[in-house]
Design an enzyme around this catalytic site. Structure first.
Site: not given
Ligand code: ASP
Length: 218
Positions: A36, A82-83, A115-116
């Protein structure tokens, strides 16, 4: 003749002074992976956005007088949410960081990350990076195009932390929303709030007083 020599001397001094000044600042490498923090939407209030669209140079370009803090260079390792991070990419990241930090020309690394899975990457790097130089992860909860995007300040603070002598020998750190946390304990607690990363067991290692960070390094 004297005058000629004096002019040459002045010219050499003019050329060398900025070079010598640049040398005294730490050399920080940004490794961008997407997320993000590099996300772009159609308008400042658009809640839909695509991760990893904004280049690290565009992000650092928004940071006022960053050139007074560190000599910054950047590499785009990936441009994903990042997922979608996988083991291949994690290994590539760890190897690149180990190579960079083995060089005298690099004093610290900042990783921009979604951030995930930021906490997973931080812990993985804590186990696999072999260097006493600072490694700092950061991200953002609002895309780069959003009103009050948190990415530029988070990135500035991560660069400040990576540039600090006191960040050496501390393993991998996470610097986000004004806090510095250990990779071993940090966790994401909320899916929308900018105050999402916390260290529930051991607490924060430190705080960064935001806009004052430049004063701390100056
Ligand atoms: N889905 C995004 C990611 O982890 C969320 C973020 O960056 O905050 O890449």
């Amino acid at each position: 003749m004297k005058r000629y020599l004096l002019n040459i001397f002045t010219l050499v001094l003019l050329v060398l002074t900025p070079l010598l000044q640049a040398k005294s600042l730490p050399n920080i490498k940004i490794l961008a992976t997407g997320g993000t923090i590099a996300g772009a939407g159609n308008s400042p209030t658009d809640t839909n956005y695509t991760s990893g669209q904004i280049k690290p140079e565009q992000l650092t370009g928004q940071i006022y007088e960053i050139e007074d803090i560190a000599n910054i260079s950047a590499e785009q390792i990936a441009a994903i949410g990042s997922q979608n991070l996988n083991n291949t990419l994690l290994l590539q990241l760890a190897q690149r960081i180990n190579t960079l930090l083995a060089s005298e020309k690099v004093d610290g690394v900042v990783i921009t990350h979604g951030t995930d899975t930021l906490e997973e990457t931080a812990y993985f790097l804590k186990l696999t990076v072999k260097s006493n130089k600072p490694v700092v992860l950061t991200g953002a909860m609002r895309p780069a195009t959003a009103i009050s995007a948190d990415g530029p300040l988070n990135l500035l603070n991560a660069i400040v932390v990576a540039s600090a002598e006191t960040s050496k020998n501390r393993g991998v750190l996470v610097a986000i929303n004004g806090a510095v946390m250990d990779a071993r304990d940090v966790t994401k607690m909320n899916t929308t709030n900018v105050q999402t990363f916390q260290s529930p067991n051991f607490g924060n290692l430190g705080f960064i007083p935001g806009w004052l960070s430049r004063a701390l390094t100056g």
